[in-house]
Design a protein around this motif. Sequence first.
Motif, short mmCIF file in Angstrom:
data_model
loop_
_atom_site.label_atom_id
_atom_site.label_comp_id
_atom_site.label_asym_id
_atom_site.label_seq_id
_atom_site.Cartn_x
_atom_site.Cartn_y
_atom_site.Cartn_z
N TRP A 206 56.29 52.08 89.11
CA TRP A 206 57.15 50.89 89.15
C TRP A 206 56.51 49.70 88.45
CZ3 TRP A 206 61.66 52.49 89.92
CH2 TRP A 206 61.94 53.50 90.83
N GLU A 207 57.27 49.11 87.54
CA GLU A 207 56.85 47.92 86.80
C GLU A 207 57.56 46.72 87.44
OE1 GLU A 207 57.06 46.20 82.24
OE2 GLU A 207 57.21 48.35 82.61
N CYS A 208 56.82 45.98 88.24
CA CYS A 208 57.40 44.91 89.06
C CYS A 208 57.59 43.63 88.24
CB CYS A 208 56.53 44.66 90.28
SG CYS A 208 56.44 46.09 91.38
N GLU A 209 58.57 43.69 87.34
CA GLU A 209 58.96 42.54 86.54
C GLU A 209 60.47 42.35 86.65
OE1 GLU A 209 57.30 43.30 82.67
OE2 GLU A 209 55.33 42.54 83.26
N CYS A 210 61.03 41.53 85.80
CA CYS A 210 62.43 41.12 85.95
C CYS A 210 63.40 42.29 86.00
CB CYS A 210 62.82 40.16 84.83
SG CYS A 210 61.89 38.60 84.84
N ASP A 211 63.11 43.38 85.27
CA ASP A 211 64.05 44.50 85.22
C ASP A 211 64.18 45.23 86.54
OD1 ASP A 211 64.62 44.01 82.59
OD2 ASP A 211 63.20 45.48 81.79
N ILE A 212 63.28 44.97 87.48
CA ILE A 212 63.31 45.69 88.75
C ILE A 212 64.05 44.91 89.84
CG2 ILE A 212 61.26 44.88 89.99
CD1 ILE A 212 60.51 47.85 90.36
N ASP A 229 58.38 51.75 100.84
CA ASP A 229 57.02 51.41 100.41
C ASP A 229 56.81 51.79 98.94
OD1 ASP A 229 57.25 54.06 101.06
OD2 ASP A 229 55.22 54.27 101.82
N LEU A 230 57.56 51.14 98.07
CA LEU A 230 57.42 51.36 96.64
C LEU A 230 56.27 50.49 96.13
CD1 LEU A 230 61.15 51.43 95.46
CD2 LEU A 230 59.76 53.21 96.55
N ALA A 239 49.43 44.99 90.66
CA ALA A 239 49.17 46.42 90.87
C ALA A 239 48.74 46.68 92.31
CB ALA A 239 48.08 46.90 89.90
N HIS A 240 49.21 47.80 92.87
CA HIS A 240 48.91 48.26 94.22
C HIS A 240 49.57 47.39 95.30
CE1 HIS A 240 46.07 50.78 92.17
NE2 HIS A 240 45.37 49.74 91.74
N ARG A 241 50.45 46.47 94.90
CA ARG A 241 51.18 45.67 95.89
C ARG A 241 52.50 46.36 96.21
NH1 ARG A 241 50.10 40.11 95.52
NH2 ARG A 241 51.70 39.87 97.13
N LEU A 242 52.97 46.23 97.45
CA LEU A 242 54.28 46.75 97.82
C LEU A 242 55.37 45.87 97.24
CD1 LEU A 242 53.80 47.74 101.58
CD2 LEU A 242 53.76 49.21 99.57
N LEU A 243 56.37 46.49 96.63
CA LEU A 243 57.44 45.74 95.97
C LEU A 243 58.11 44.76 96.93
CD1 LEU A 243 59.40 45.16 93.66
CD2 LEU A 243 60.70 47.18 94.37
N SER A 282 58.33 41.87 108.84
CA SER A 282 59.68 42.42 108.87
C SER A 282 59.83 43.53 107.86
CB SER A 282 60.70 41.32 108.60
OG SER A 282 60.52 40.78 107.31
N THR A 283 59.17 43.41 106.70
CA THR A 283 59.25 44.46 105.68
C THR A 283 58.61 45.74 106.18
OG1 THR A 283 59.18 42.81 103.95
CG2 THR A 283 58.65 45.06 103.32
#
Length: 445
Positions: A206-212, A229-230, A239-243, A282-283
């Motif tokens: 997963w690339e956690c940028e605008c497209d996600i 837990d993506l 990197a290694h952070r939960l979305l 909560s997440t």
Amino acid sequence: MSPCPPGCCCTRPGLLVLCESLGLRSLPPSVPLSTSALSVARNQLCNVDHLLRPFSSLQELSLSHNLLARFPRGLPPSLESLLLQENRITYITAGALRQLGNLTRLDLEDNRIRAIQPGALQSLNKLEVLTLKGNKLTSLPLDLPPSLTHLDLSANCISALDLPSLSSLVNLQVLRINSNCLRSVPESAFDSLPRLRSVDLTNNLWECECDILYLYRWLLSGRVKMATDLVCTEPVHLAHRLLLNLSVMAICPHVLKPDERTHHLAPNSALERKLETLTVESTTQSSFENKRNLGDLSEPVSIETVSKDLPETRVLHEHYTLETLTYEECLFLNKTQSASTSHLKTTSSLPDEEQKCRDNITGRYPPSNATSAEVTRALLSTNRDAAWPTPNPQPFTQQDSAIVISLLVVLCVLVALLILAVLLALKQVLLRQQRVAPLDAGSGG
């Protein structure tokens, strides 16, 4: 009634025939043509083309754990369940399944499939369960039948979701595409799947940028049961952070440009506030609940499941299928039928792969019967990096300052008194010297 082939097991010859783990290099020659369920799993078959065409009543067939290098040809059109897992099949041609319009289940797990020609699955109008787990696919198969309810594409090399392929799956309920190479999900990818109730997207890139952001908001909507837990792999600082532990601003800073704030965010202000105020606790709780719920989903039972310890309390039904009777159980039945025919036994235990899957989903979280204290400790342990509030040190700082000032005042008073005492002493000394000096002068004259 036709006899059972040598080495095979038949509950009733001509209906269900199990010829498993016999080292066969070809089909047994004496299998009754009236057989409705046949398993030749765990043998050394390399080619069965056109050998099964005469079995016009065959509904269930297992060729799993053999050495087939291509999809078998000339299978009877009556087939409803076809199990081909753990062979050496590398591709599926457009005409390979053209005559199998009655199939409802097709299992091709753990082969070497790199390509499925367009239209190869299109004629399977009754297909409900399709398993392509553990192959080498790089994209979704084209022209999937709309009748599908369960689709397993996990453990492949898929890097993008094809919208036309997904949009046709109006009856899809369970989608597994975990352990692939997905970086994002196209806008509105899941909006055309009205019956979708379970999705597994874990272990992707997963690339956690605008497209996600579409996937981010879709996960928060809670429309389906799924593991949340993506984990981000890019950009480097995330990197290694939960979305779902990230904010919209962290994922896409440009979404809140000053000149676009009013125009872009006004319609979704409530949603954005919800996203911005999302807490780690909560997440994590949502992730735990979703994962626990995933374990309740029913799954197809693999044919090759072997029960080593057959309980004596299991009861066989009148109608046997490949999914409710293993080779060992069949042999056990043949031994006990002579003693009593009223207490036949069977079961349908969970396959090892499904049990492993459930263990993977729920292994990192407390079991459903855990106490609330254990759940709380588990949740807190997953958030050890979260920021906790610290006591306000301001009252203690003010008190210390007052004490220091008081001490300084006392010290200054003492110093002043000391100086005054010194000055008085000097004055007395000077006065004494002045009195002594005139006396000394008079006595000299």
